[in-house]
Design an enzyme around this catalytic site. Structure first.
Site, PDB file in Angstrom:
ATOM      1  N   LYS A  94      37.164  49.692  44.179  1.00  0.00           N
ATOM      2  CA  LYS A  94      37.485  49.231  45.519  1.00  0.00           C
ATOM      3  C   LYS A  94      38.608  48.211  45.479  1.00  0.00           C
ATOM      4  O   LYS A  94      38.557  47.318  44.642  1.00  0.00           O
ATOM      5  CB  LYS A  94      36.220  48.598  46.107  1.00  0.00           C
ATOM      6  CG  LYS A  94      36.385  47.960  47.454  1.00  0.00           C
ATOM      7  CD  LYS A  94      35.102  47.296  47.839  1.00  0.00           C
ATOM      8  CE  LYS A  94      35.320  46.560  49.149  1.00  0.00           C
ATOM      9  NZ  LYS A  94      34.161  45.794  49.528  1.00  0.00           N
TER      10      LYS A  94
ATOM     11  N   LYS B 206      36.237  45.649  41.520  1.00  0.00           N
ATOM     12  CA  LYS B 206      36.555  45.243  42.882  1.00  0.00           C
ATOM     13  C   LYS B 206      37.648  44.179  42.833  1.00  0.00           C
ATOM     14  O   LYS B 206      37.494  43.151  42.183  1.00  0.00           O
ATOM     15  CB  LYS B 206      35.315  44.687  43.579  1.00  0.00           C
ATOM     16  CG  LYS B 206      35.604  44.203  44.999  1.00  0.00           C
ATOM     17  CD  LYS B 206      34.347  43.781  45.741  1.00  0.00           C
ATOM     18  CE  LYS B 206      34.696  43.259  47.121  1.00  0.00           C
ATOM     19  NZ  LYS B 206      33.511  42.834  47.872  1.00  0.00           N
TER      20      LYS B 206
END
Ligand code: PBG
Length: 324
Positions: free
Chosen positions: A248, A196
């Site tokens: 992400k 992330k």
């Protein structure tokens, strides 16, 4: 002209193109992130995400039914509490908005959809960080883990089938897995937000959850420049027992996604984040791109790069488009 290779042969008709397509999208591979806000009776639109709202418990119920009918794979719930504090008490309170919404979602659509919850403190802390702070105001990794474990138990007890660990604290998957197992919650799955990145594309999300963050998350989320590090984070989450891992944002990180998908023994999901949504909606609103085509192309691109499933704010619309 004589040459053997004419790739265009396979593009001559719709039927032929349909037959040779390499990537297909199924509604079950789409997960809808949803925001539920405490203390409201009508849904509140999110200005930077046209079409997305902060739900009341009533409007959540209605949208869950639509999601189930559309046949998507699941929903990922985020809570927007009325009160925030330094340790994010609302996240561990069984009567906190996220846990209340989870119980409702499980009762309404728990058989049809995988009801999932965001396991992170940022929506619940007054400083807006994903963890708790130490005396110097730095995000305290290990103290945050204790809060995550308490949150995990609250969410699992509320019925969440899969906990989305999005906080990027080291060791989060291991400690949450252990806390669940010690409590006998062996069937609650853990999604590690493995890779992330500290991304500007979370901008609209911060409005969606009324974030109070003042600084940035660069001491725990990854540097957008780092590809190899994404693989390291993924390997650690797998080692620590993640049932699913995530990359992400999605569109700017398709190389990381492809790398991770190539090595992962567990499913790999990708999160098409708020800024990705907002960009396409905004351009389409100006008439600069074909909205529907851009949506479907963006999702298929994420699938093609290796995502087994995609979290997207268009989950319902895309599922309906596929089955139409
Ligand atoms: C953190 C979290 C964020 C998002 C999902 N979980 C925001 C952040 O890390 O700042 C962003 C999702 C989106 O932008 O759509 N709990």
């Amino acid at each position: 002209m004589s040459f053997p290779d004419r790739p265009r042969r396979l593009r001559t008709t719709h039927a032929m193109r349909r037959l040779v397509t390499e990537t297909r999208l199924h509604p079950a591979e789409l997960i809808l992130p949803m925001f539920v806000r405490e203390g409201i009776s009508e849904p509140v639109p999110i200005g930077s995400m046209p079409g997305v709202v902060q739900h009341s418990l009533d409007s959540l119920k209605t949208e869950l039914a639509t999601a189930a009918t559309a046949g998507i794979g699941g929903v990922m719930l985020f809570g927007v509490p009325e009160h925030k504090d330094a340790i994010g008490s609302g996240g561990t309170d069984e009567n906190g908005i996220l846990n209340v919404a989870t119980r409702l979602a499980v009762a309404e659509v728990g058989d049809a959809l995988v009801v999932q919850t965001d396991l992170c403190l940022d929506e619940f802390t007054d400083h807006g960080h994903c963890g708790v702070l130490d005396a110097q105001g730095r995000v305290d990794n290990d103290a945050s883990l204790e809060r995550y474990c308490a949150m995990a138990l609250a969410q699992a007890n509320a019925g969440s089938a899969l906990l989305g660990l999005s906080g990027m604290m080291d060791g989060q998957v291991a400690v949450v897995r252990e806390a669940l197992d010690d409590a006998g919650l062996v069937d609650t799955a853990v999604l590690g937000y493995a890779a992330k990145y500290a991304s500007s594309f979370y901008g609209p999300f911060r409005e969606a959850v009324d974030s109070s963050l003042a600084g940035d998350r660069k001491t725990y989320q990854q540097d957008p420049a780092n590809r190899r590090e994404g693989l390291r984070e993924a390997a650690l989450d797998i080692e620590q027992g993640a049932d699913v891992i995530m990359v992400k944002p999605a569109m700017g990180y398709l190389d990381v996604l492809a790398d991770v998908a190539a090595m992962s023994p567990v499913p790999v999901w990708a999160y098409q984040v708020s800024g990705e949504y907002a960009m396409i909606e905004a351009a389409a609103a100006h008439g600069w791109i074909d909205r529907e085509r851009a949506i479907m192309e963006s999702i298929i691109g994420i699938r093609r790069a290796g995502a087994d499933a995609v979290l997207t704010y268009w989950a319902i619309e895309a599922a309906e488009a596929i089955t139409r």
